[in-house]
Design a protein around this motif. Structure first.
Motif, mmCIF file in Angstrom:
data_model
loop_
_atom_site.group_PDB
_atom_site.id
_atom_site.type_symbol
_atom_site.label_atom_id
_atom_site.label_comp_id
_atom_site.label_asym_id
_atom_site.label_seq_id
_atom_site.Cartn_x
_atom_site.Cartn_y
_atom_site.Cartn_z
ATOM 1 N N TYR A 13 -1.344 -9.455 6.945
ATOM 2 C CA TYR A 13 -1.236 -9.239 5.505
ATOM 3 C C TYR A 13 -2.454 -9.790 4.797
ATOM 4 O O TYR A 13 -3.099 -10.740 5.272
ATOM 5 N N THR A 14 -2.769 -9.165 3.688
ATOM 6 C CA THR A 14 -3.703 -9.746 2.733
ATOM 7 C C THR A 14 -3.019 -9.672 1.382
ATOM 8 O O THR A 14 -2.512 -8.615 0.982
ATOM 9 N N VAL A 22 -8.434 -12.608 -3.384
ATOM 10 C CA VAL A 22 -7.556 -12.866 -2.248
ATOM 11 C C VAL A 22 -6.884 -14.235 -2.407
ATOM 12 O O VAL A 22 -7.548 -15.256 -2.560
ATOM 13 N N ILE A 23 -5.555 -14.235 -2.385
ATOM 14 C CA ILE A 23 -4.777 -15.472 -2.484
ATOM 15 C C ILE A 23 -4.516 -16.023 -1.089
ATOM 16 O O ILE A 23 -4.555 -17.218 -0.856
ATOM 17 N N ASP A 24 -4.216 -15.125 -0.158
ATOM 18 C CA ASP A 24 -3.900 -15.545 1.210
ATOM 19 C C ASP A 24 -4.068 -14.329 2.120
ATOM 20 O O ASP A 24 -3.855 -13.196 1.690
ATOM 21 N N LEU A 130 2.534 -9.679 -6.703
ATOM 22 C CA LEU A 130 1.939 -9.905 -5.382
ATOM 23 C C LEU A 130 1.490 -8.571 -4.813
ATOM 24 O O LEU A 130 2.313 -7.686 -4.557
ATOM 25 N N ASN A 131 0.201 -8.418 -4.638
ATOM 26 C CA ASN A 131 -0.330 -7.161 -4.094
ATOM 27 C C ASN A 131 -0.611 -7.346 -2.609
ATOM 28 O O ASN A 131 -1.572 -8.017 -2.234
ATOM 29 N N PHE A 132 0.249 -6.762 -1.803
ATOM 30 C CA PHE A 132 0.131 -6.929 -0.357
ATOM 31 C C PHE A 132 -0.518 -5.706 0.282
ATOM 32 O O PHE A 132 -0.202 -4.565 -0.058
ATOM 33 N N ASP A 133 -1.393 -5.982 1.240
ATOM 34 C CA ASP A 133 -1.933 -4.953 2.126
ATOM 35 C C ASP A 133 -1.412 -5.333 3.514
ATOM 36 O O ASP A 133 -1.725 -6.402 4.020
ATOM 37 N N ILE A 134 -0.583 -4.477 4.070
ATOM 38 C CA ILE A 134 0.184 -4.829 5.272
ATOM 39 C C ILE A 134 -0.169 -3.937 6.451
ATOM 40 O O ILE A 134 -0.346 -2.730 6.296
ATOM 41 N N GLU A 135 -0.242 -4.545 7.620
ATOM 42 C CA GLU A 135 -0.358 -3.780 8.865
ATOM 43 C C GLU A 135 0.684 -4.320 9.839
ATOM 44 O O GLU A 135 0.628 -5.486 10.251
ATOM 45 N N VAL A 136 1.650 -3.480 10.179
ATOM 46 C CA VAL A 136 2.699 -3.894 11.113
ATOM 47 C C VAL A 136 2.121 -3.840 12.523
ATOM 48 O O VAL A 136 1.581 -2.818 12.942
ATOM 49 N N THR A 137 2.205 -4.954 13.248
ATOM 50 C CA THR A 137 1.612 -4.984 14.587
ATOM 51 C C THR A 137 2.651 -4.906 15.694
ATOM 52 O O THR A 137 2.372 -4.428 16.779
ATOM 53 N N GLU A 138 3.869 -5.378 15.432
ATOM 54 C CA GLU A 138 4.898 -5.337 16.470
ATOM 55 C C GLU A 138 6.283 -5.379 15.851
ATOM 56 O O GLU A 138 6.501 -6.054 14.840
ATOM 57 N N VAL A 139 7.194 -4.620 16.443
ATOM 58 C CA VAL A 139 8.605 -4.698 16.063
ATOM 59 C C VAL A 139 9.394 -4.817 17.354
ATOM 60 O O VAL A 139 9.214 -4.024 18.274
#
Ligand code: ZN
Length: 160
Positions: A13-14, A22-24, A130-139
């Protein structure tokens, strides 16, 4: 496998504020892992992850009500510097634990003017979108132990 209750989800996440700062970010670190449906992450992000699967990338803007809550003015107080007995120099950004009406409360010093110190008991991200940029890597499926504990064990989760 699609994200649903009791899945273990790992994602990068960003998090940025409305100005794009960028906060985190998990960039350069291990992905974060959480147990879906257990309230491990803010509700708005958890909801946006439902039905996604590994490899999915998306952006979502989470309103304060679905994030860290609204900013409550009642949690901002001015106290005399003398209340901080034992602290040599009180500076903006310092964190203390105070006794609040609903139990212990983490407060941050937001201003120091002479002998008056302003403390804020809100979460630092309260009131912010909160503006999230997400990449799911595993489920993956959770283990019985993870479900009992309500959190993920191992990589990206709790080590104990
Ligand atoms: Zn545990």
């Amino acid at each position: 496998m699609q994200i649903a209750d009791q899945c273990v989800v790992s994602f990068h996440y960003t998090l940025t504020d409305d100005a794009g700062a960028v906060i985190d970010t998990s960039s350069g670190r291990e992905p974060l892992a959480y147990l879906h449906g257990a309230g491990n992450i803010v509700p708005g992000l958890e909801e946006a992850l439902v039905g996604r699967s590994a490899g999915d990338r998306f952006k979502v803007a989470v309103a304060p009500e679905q994030g860290y809550g609204l900013h409550h003015e009642g949690l901002v107080q001015q106290v005399p510097a003398a209340a901080f007995a034992g602290v040599d120099a009180i500076e903006v950004g310092m964190e203390f634990h105070a006794q609040g009406p609903q139990g212990p409360l983490a407060v941050t010093v937001t201003a120091v003017e002479g002998d008056t110190v302003t403390i804020d008991g809100n979460h630092p991200l309260a009131g912010k979108t909160l503006n999230f940029d997400i990449e799911v890597t595993e489920v993956r499926e959770s283990t019985e132990e993870e479900r009992m504990h309500g959190h993920v064990h191992g990589s990206g989760g709790v080590e104990h």
